[in-house]
Design an enzyme around this catalytic site. Sequence first.
Site, PDB file in Angstrom:
ATOM      1  N   LYS A  25       0.838  -1.193   0.000  1.00 33.25           N
ATOM      2  CA  LYS A  25       0.000   0.000   0.000  1.00 33.25           C
ATOM      3  C   LYS A  25       0.877   1.250   0.000  1.00 33.25           C
ATOM      4  O   LYS A  25       2.080   1.183   0.241  1.00 33.25           O
ATOM      5  CB  LYS A  25      -0.903  -0.003   1.237  1.00 33.25           C
ATOM      6  N   ARG A  63     -10.315   0.564  15.124  1.00 31.17           N
ATOM      7  CA  ARG A  63     -10.252   1.340  13.886  1.00 31.17           C
ATOM      8  C   ARG A  63     -11.196   0.747  12.840  1.00 31.17           C
ATOM      9  O   ARG A  63     -12.001   1.451  12.255  1.00 31.17           O
ATOM     10  CB  ARG A  63      -8.802   1.369  13.370  1.00 31.17           C
ATOM     11  N   HIS A 118      -5.229  -6.682  13.718  1.00 31.89           N
ATOM     12  CA  HIS A 118      -4.057  -5.816  13.617  1.00 31.89           C
ATOM     13  C   HIS A 118      -3.591  -5.416  15.011  1.00 31.89           C
ATOM     14  O   HIS A 118      -4.370  -4.898  15.810  1.00 31.89           O
ATOM     15  CB  HIS A 118      -4.392  -4.561  12.807  1.00 31.89           C
ATOM     16  N   ARG A 128       2.073 -10.256   8.068  1.00 34.84           N
ATOM     17  CA  ARG A 128       1.996  -9.065   7.212  1.00 34.84           C
ATOM     18  C   ARG A 128       3.053  -8.025   7.606  1.00 34.84           C
ATOM     19  O   ARG A 128       2.713  -6.962   8.145  1.00 34.84           O
ATOM     20  CB  ARG A 128       0.623  -8.400   7.320  1.00 34.84           C
ATOM     21  N   TYR A 171      15.063  31.095   2.525  1.00 28.49           N
ATOM     22  CA  TYR A 171      13.935  31.803   3.121  1.00 28.49           C
ATOM     23  C   TYR A 171      14.150  32.068   4.604  1.00 28.49           C
ATOM     24  O   TYR A 171      14.606  31.205   5.351  1.00 28.49           O
ATOM     25  CB  TYR A 171      12.650  30.991   2.952  1.00 28.49           C
ATOM     26  N   CYS A 227      13.731  24.239   0.810  1.00 35.51           N
ATOM     27  CA  CYS A 227      12.746  24.873  -0.069  1.00 35.51           C
ATOM     28  C   CYS A 227      11.832  23.825  -0.717  1.00 35.51           C
ATOM     29  O   CYS A 227      12.016  22.621  -0.557  1.00 35.51           O
ATOM     30  CB  CYS A 227      13.461  25.668  -1.157  1.00 35.51           C
ATOM     31  N   ASP A 280      11.510  22.979  -3.900  1.00 36.19           N
ATOM     32  CA  ASP A 280      12.113  22.206  -4.975  1.00 36.19           C
ATOM     33  C   ASP A 280      13.612  22.020  -4.824  1.00 36.19           C
ATOM     34  O   ASP A 280      14.223  21.318  -5.637  1.00 36.19           O
ATOM     35  CB  ASP A 280      11.863  22.897  -6.319  1.00 36.19           C
TER      36      ASP A 280
END
Length: 353
Positions: A35, A127, A154, A206, A249, A296, A298
């Site tokens: 997942k 849950r 779980h 799992r 920044y 930043c 990017d």
Amino acid sequence: MLFARAHARTSAAALEQNLSLLARRAEVPLLLPVKANAYGHGLEAISRVAARHPDVWGLAVATPQEAGAVAALELGKPVVLLTPPRPAELEELADLGVRLPVASLEEAEALPAHARAHLKVDTGMNRLGARPEDAVRVGQRLHERGVLEGAYTHFATADEPDLSFAHEQFRRFQGVLQELPPLLAHASNGGGILSLGALPGMRLARPGLASYGFAPPHLRGVLPLTPVMTLEAEVTYVHTVRAGESVSYGGLWHAPQDTVLATVGLGYADGYPRNATGKAFVTVAGERRPMVGRICMDQCLVDVSGLNVQVGDVVRFWGPQDITVSDVAAWADTIEYEVLTGLGTRIERQTDR
């Protein structure tokens, strides 16, 4: 030709070794969670490697979209959906062979006749799932309909030093299984495998994050797991800032003397945590060097003074040794799960042997 500036390289050999170690400790085959883009590692690539592994029974996902994507790969291994689909999705998922989670009599009755179900039992996570006293009735109805294949729960605290609640959860789960015919029962996540080992009556396990090479600090000595991913990005600019000048920044960092900086093409939009500002290190030209200034969107900046660094050189943000995802998570005051699953689509995934 256009190229990605950042690359996440996954080691198939490391993944395979981790899976073998975990299966040996659990003493059962694995239902590998893929997942969240295989915990950031790349859904298709990881699924293909895992499907070839002799200790992997199937692949587990969290959403119907993920289930469809894995089923479409036609890997010959069962796909198990761990969270509830919408009623309108049941027929298509059953047609794809996806194993479906069931936690109520209403859900049991709604399943198509050709579906295969895994009963979800809530033993204390609170849950999802049926409480033990209700799960037996749901499981019996699924068995009557001929669609019951498995049952699962779980653990909420199996990765904690105190295992008393994990033992109580397993006792509750065993109570449900005693009232049902033999089936594919699974309970242990990675923490459960590492802390509890083989569990009686279980036929699958799992391991999530552990499969990708990570364990809680107090469990790291149990198995020699290897982190599967190495994250790297290219230097896009090299320049010198003068003593006293601020960088990035907010002007959080000032050069104590003339300092050579490398601008690197990776930032928080790619998933590197902005909260690691002022604490993070990377590896460049074989040396551990600090990031400076605010991370930043990017880009980020690295002190490369005294090194022969050129545009196009590779900077390593984490890997199996030296600086790891665990270090980055600690600098950002978060967990490895969040760092890995936050990796963005601009990062090109590659798989190495």
